[in-house]
Design an enzyme around this catalytic site. Structure first.
Site, PDB file in Angstrom:
ATOM      1  CD  GLU A 184      -6.629  -2.918   8.328  1.00 29.58           C
ATOM      2  OE1 GLU A 184      -6.201  -4.072   8.191  1.00 29.58           O
ATOM      3  OE2 GLU A 184      -5.910  -1.961   8.673  1.00 29.58           O
TER       4      GLU A 184
ATOM      5  CG  ASN B  55      -0.373  -0.064   2.516  1.00 29.35           C
ATOM      6  OD1 ASN B  55       0.780  -0.476   2.651  1.00 29.35           O
ATOM      7  ND2 ASN B  55      -1.111   0.323   3.534  1.00 29.35           N
TER       8      ASN B  55
ATOM      9  CE  LYS C 143       7.974 -11.368   1.429  1.00 30.23           C
ATOM     10  NZ  LYS C 143       7.223 -10.680   0.358  1.00 30.23           N
TER      11      LYS C 143
ATOM     12  CB  SER D 272       1.779   9.064   8.611  1.00 29.38           C
ATOM     13  OG  SER D 272       0.704   8.171   8.717  1.00 29.38           O
TER      14      SER D 272
ATOM     15  CB  CYS E 252      -2.345   0.066   8.885  1.00 30.06           C
ATOM     16  SG  CYS E 252      -1.606  -1.206   7.925  1.00 30.06           S
TER      17      CYS E 252
HETATM   18  C1  SIN Z   1       0.222   1.794   6.776  1.00 28.43           C
HETATM   19  O1  SIN Z   1      -0.783   1.796   6.114  1.00 28.43           O
HETATM   20  O2  SIN Z   1       0.799   0.741   7.049  1.00 28.43           O
HETATM   21  C2  SIN Z   1       0.831   3.052   7.325  1.00 28.43           C
HETATM   22  C3  SIN Z   1       0.801   4.176   6.434  1.00 28.43           C
HETATM   23  C4  SIN Z   1       1.468   5.394   7.005  1.00 28.43           C
HETATM   24  O3  SIN Z   1       2.630   5.367   7.429  1.00 28.43           O
HETATM   25  O4  SIN Z   1       0.824   6.424   7.036  1.00 28.43           O
END
Ligand code: SIN
Length: 493
Positions: free
Chosen positions: A399, A169, A192, A457, A302
């Site tokens: 989620e 993502n 990976k 973030s 996330c």
């Molecule tokens: C994530 O979706 O794992 C985090 C994304 C972010 O660092 O904003």
């Protein structure tokens, strides 16, 4: 043609407007093909077209990457913090200089709008600048033993070769958050990347190499056989750490495997982010925050707000203003100007979203915007707004990972907090209130809270979750310590 029979220069492909994206494996400082000569295809989610055929690493290739990381470990650990800082800083500059190239590959393989890809390049590069600043500031301690007679001295040492498993993502930033910290600490790494989006990471490995990372310190294995490869690497006692970003289901499996060799593990796992709008919230600010918290990265994050839990007194105003904003979102290929929401990463993901939305409607939910997968080329799902869904529904428990906002109405702030915490996940929460925001933030059972803002973030912030959302923190001042171990020395004086 077999990858292993190609020259280093021919192990490159042309993606979008960018030439020379590596498609091989990188170990011991050189690009090469898979030992089985096999490849797997990387697709553009906006068109379904094949972008590149990438080397498909076998278990043996994984072990060869570990051999390479092990061979490089002690020399890298012996470099000074300042030397490592200089290389990381150079990497930061090199990524920024190549923003357009990287952003276009990122959009091609992951689908997000170009503007967001540029944002991810800036965010991802920043981890290298941040950890370049941390690398030179790792301290130990010195003090008398409480009983007297000798001294207690501590020093921080790199944990050793690390396996870094990164998600699709944020193909760049979720890698740089780990790689920057590991390299700053003096660890060699095997990356990976996700099989859906490996090209951004192979570009980054090229940049790290050009910025002066010595051979063997950074290795990359692209593979369609992720679980076989990680299981083999983790059962090898020379590997000393695993860091993973992805689902809680996979994270739990990795933790079980890590237990066998008592590996240090950092896990950034799934979330079910509550977004609490209190009776005294500034509704315009809450709606602006909601748009970022839900629709950044098309909701495929996330830290996306998963449940908008809104006090009944402000519910209708919040919904009306949110509906205006969601209706105005433009869906389309990430390469088109003016697009806000790109495709979701795969058809499978689009079908899962459809199931979740249909289930919520069956349970009494009302669709105010969108609600459907777009038929035809690519994997698109409409920006969606749902209300009147019961908090017990499946969509409130899982989620969502897509551009689907669901608003739940509650009778009091207290009910909102209880609903927010009624989940096994605990990655991030958001709270909007003019008077109680900090007090409520302290009560949210999450590792991070956006207080009157929809974005947490930041490379300088400690990113990570509680409960089933993970272990450890990435970024911030604690991020580097995930890759260090304290050594204590009892020194006779
Ligand atoms: C994530 O979706 O794992 C985090 C994304 C972010 O660092 O904003």
């Amino acid at each position: 043609m077999a990858l292993s029979s190609l020259t280093e220069d021919s192990l490159r492909t042309t993606v979008a407007s960018v030439s020379a994206v590596p498609v091989g494996l990188f170990t011991a400082g050189r690009w090469h093909g898979s030992s089985s000569d096999s490849t797997f295809a990387v697709h553009d989610p906006a068109t379904g077209e094949v972008l590149a055929d990438v080397a498909d690493a076998t278990v043996n290739d994984g072990i060869a990457a570990l051999d390479s990381a092990v061979a490089a470990q002690s020399e890298w650990a012996a470099t000074t913090g300042r030397e490592r800082a200089e290389i990381l800083r150079k990497t930061f500059d090199a990524i920024i200089a190549r923003t357009e190239d990287i952003a276009s590959v990122l959009t091609a393989e992951m689908g997000k709008p170009l503007q967001e890809s540029r944002g991810e390049v800036a965010y991802g590069a920043e981890f290298f600048r941040w950890f370049s600043e941390q690398a030179a500031h790792v301290a130990g301690s010195y003090g008398p033993a409480p009983t007297g007679g000798y001294r207690i001295v501590t020093t921080e040492q790199p944990v050793g070769p690390c396996l870094l498993i990164t998600p699709w993502n944020f193909p760049l930033a979720m890698g740089t958050r780990k790689i920057g910290a590991a390299l700053a600490a003096g660890c060699s790494v095997i990356i990976k990347p996700a099989a859906l989006t490996p090209l951004t990471m192979t570009m980054l490995v090229d940049i790290l190499h050009e910025s002066g990372v010595p051979p063997g310190v950074v290795n990359i294995v692209t593979t369609s056989r992720s679980s076989d490869l990680s299981a083999a690497l983790m059962s090898d006692p020379r590997l000393r750490k695993v860091s993973f970003t992805g689902s809680t289901a996979v994270g739990t499996t990795l933790l079980r495997q890590a237990a066998e060799n008592v590996l240090t593990a950092s896990m950034e796992l799934g979330g079910n982010g509550p977004f609490v709008v209190c009776s005294d919230a500034d509704i315009d600010a809450a709606v602006a925050g909601a748009m970022v918290a839900k629709f950044r990265n098309g909701g495929q994050s996330c830290v996306a707000a998963n449940r908008f839990i809104v006090h009944t007194d402000v519910h209708d105003e919040f919904v009306m203003k949110l509906q205006q904003r969601v209706s105005a979102l433009v869906l389309g290929p990430g390469t088109e100007p003016g697009v806000d929401i790109g495709p979701v990463v795969s058809d499978k993901q689009a079908r899962t979203l459809q199931e979740l939305v249909d289930g919520a409607v069956d349970e009494g939910g009302r669709l105010l915007v969108g609600g459907s997968r777009v038929e035809g080329t690519g994997s698109f799902f409409e920006p969606t707004l749902l209300i009147d869904v019961p908090l017990s529904s499946r969509i409130a428990r899982e989620e969502i990972f897509g551009p689907v906002a669901v608003v739940y109405r509650v009778d009091s702030d207290e009910d909102a907090l209880n609903a927010a915490n009624d989940t096994n996940f605990g990655l991030v929460g958001y709270v909007f209130s003019k008077t109680q925001a900090l007090a409520y933030a302290e009560r949210l059972e999450t590792g991070m809270v956006g207080v009157n803002r929809g974005l947490v973030s930041d490379p300088a912030g400690a990113f990570g979750g509680t409960k089933a959302s993970g272990l450890g923190r990435e970024g911030g001042t604690s991020g580097i310590h995930e890759y260090l171990e304290t050594k204590y020395m009892a020194v006779e004086v």
